[in-house]
Design an enzyme around this catalytic site. Structure first.
Site, mmCIF file in Angstrom:
data_model
loop_
_atom_site.group_PDB
_atom_site.id
_atom_site.type_symbol
_atom_site.label_atom_id
_atom_site.label_comp_id
_atom_site.label_asym_id
_atom_site.label_seq_id
_atom_site.Cartn_x
_atom_site.Cartn_y
_atom_site.Cartn_z
ATOM 1 N N ASN A 88 0.802 -1.222 0.000
ATOM 2 C CA ASN A 88 0.000 0.000 0.000
ATOM 3 C C ASN A 88 0.837 1.275 0.000
ATOM 4 O O ASN A 88 0.341 2.331 -0.368
ATOM 5 C CB ASN A 88 -0.917 -0.007 1.230
ATOM 6 C CG ASN A 88 -1.619 1.315 1.443
ATOM 7 O OD1 ASN A 88 -2.521 1.685 0.689
ATOM 8 N ND2 ASN A 88 -1.200 2.053 2.471
ATOM 9 N N SER A 139 -4.337 2.421 -8.596
ATOM 10 C CA SER A 139 -5.123 3.653 -8.541
ATOM 11 C C SER A 139 -5.919 3.785 -9.822
ATOM 12 O O SER A 139 -5.520 3.278 -10.883
ATOM 13 C CB SER A 139 -4.197 4.857 -8.382
ATOM 14 O OG SER A 139 -4.897 6.073 -8.607
ATOM 15 N N TYR A 152 3.300 9.251 -11.427
ATOM 16 C CA TYR A 152 2.374 8.515 -10.560
ATOM 17 C C TYR A 152 1.556 7.516 -11.379
ATOM 18 O O TYR A 152 1.397 6.347 -10.985
ATOM 19 C CB TYR A 152 1.451 9.498 -9.845
ATOM 20 C CG TYR A 152 0.526 8.863 -8.831
ATOM 21 C CD1 TYR A 152 0.977 8.531 -7.560
ATOM 22 C CD2 TYR A 152 -0.808 8.610 -9.140
ATOM 23 C CE1 TYR A 152 0.128 7.961 -6.624
ATOM 24 C CE2 TYR A 152 -1.665 8.040 -8.217
ATOM 25 C CZ TYR A 152 -1.195 7.720 -6.958
ATOM 26 O OH TYR A 152 -2.041 7.148 -6.034
ATOM 27 N N ALA A 153 1.044 7.954 -12.509
ATOM 28 C CA ALA A 153 0.271 7.057 -13.372
ATOM 29 C C ALA A 153 1.129 5.898 -13.859
ATOM 30 O O ALA A 153 0.680 4.746 -13.898
ATOM 31 C CB ALA A 153 -0.299 7.831 -14.559
ATOM 32 N N ALA A 154 2.384 6.195 -14.213
ATOM 33 C CA ALA A 154 3.289 5.137 -14.664
ATOM 34 C C ALA A 154 3.516 4.117 -13.554
ATOM 35 O O ALA A 154 3.516 2.906 -13.791
ATOM 36 C CB ALA A 154 4.614 5.741 -15.113
ATOM 37 N N ILE A 185 -10.610 9.083 -2.857
ATOM 38 C CA ILE A 185 -10.803 8.643 -1.480
ATOM 39 C C ILE A 185 -10.477 9.796 -0.537
ATOM 40 O O ILE A 185 -9.455 10.474 -0.698
ATOM 41 C CB ILE A 185 -9.905 7.436 -1.141
ATOM 42 C CG1 ILE A 185 -10.089 6.318 -2.175
ATOM 43 C CG2 ILE A 185 -10.180 6.942 0.276
ATOM 44 C CD1 ILE A 185 -11.474 5.729 -2.232
#
Length: 244
Positions: A88, A139, A152-154, A185
């Site tokens: 996480n 995510s 972050y997406a990668a 969230i």
């Protein structure tokens, strides 16, 4: 509690456990009887007050590859087993492409993706002794992308690929591997957004509200428990209908 949800005797590692989604996951698993090694840079024992020996704090940074091995060593030396691994830990460093500091990109990839790969690698042999469940926290951004979130997406998309590959390789060993892809969230991270940005995000959610850390923790509990004994290689969205 239903027998299929009873985690008594199970041992789990949860990273990024000090707050938000991670802390909610630790509580949910411990509430069902698991012993949880709660890993974070700093772990305030008051966060899990009342859980006693069911929560074992482990302070360290997963940017250091040695910490992954240390977590597995704790599981082996103290309990001789590891049944659930929740990758996480993560960080978000927004930035415009072409102007994002290299250090930010490296930290995002190292903590969000590399640390999960290294910890899973370290945990596999111990988990394979009795079977178990690896749960990777991806995510919605890893599925759909977002402006200002290139690294972050990668990292989160990489976790999806790692999940699918590991699920295929580890199924014969009795180890299930799945990922959760949360949407918007309500955590300390999203609390920093402006009211306008929050309203814009919520306007895209079919259920009309942000998710809670407990919404994500419940999905983790399902994947950690025997209720998901025939589920592997899946990416489960917890997003209130954001992607519909």
């Amino acid at each position: 509690m239903p027998a299929d949800l009873d985690l008594t005797g199970k041992v789990a590692i949860v990273t990024g456990a000090s707050r938000g989604i991670g802390a909610a996951i630790v509580r949910r698993l411990a509430d069902q009887g698991a012993t949880v090694i709660a890993a974070a840079r700093t772990v305030n024992e008051d966060t899990f007050d009342g859980y006693g020996d069911r929560v074992v704090p482990a302070a360290g940074s997963l940017e250091d590859p040695a910490f992954a091995k240390e977590l597995v060593r704790i599981a082996f030396s103290r309990f001789k087993r590891l049944d659930v691994l929740v990758n996480n830990a993560g960080v978000m460093r927004p930035g415009v492409m072409g102007a994002t500091p290299e250090a930010d990109i490296q930290q995002v990839l190292r903590l969000n993706l590399e640390s999960a790969v290294l910890l899973t690698e370290a945990a596999v042999r111990l988990m394979a002794r009795s079977g178990g469940s690896v749960i990777n926290m991806s995510s919605i951004i890893g599925r759909l992308g977002a402006p200002g979130q290139f690294a972050y997406a990668a990292s989160k998309a990489g976790l999806i690929g790692a999940t699918l590959a590991a699920a295929k390789e580890l199924a014969p060993k009795g180890v299930r591997v799945n990922a959760i892809a949360p949407g918007f969230i309500a955590t300390e991270m999203t609390d920093a957004l402006s009211d306008e940005a929050r309203a814009e995000a919520v306007s895209h959610i079919g259920m009309g509200r942000p998710g809670t850390p407990e919404d994500v923790a419940d999905a983790v509990l399902f994947l950690a428990s025997d209720l998901s004994r025939y589920v592997t290689g899946q990416i489960i969205g917890v997003d209130g209908g954001f992607v519909l």
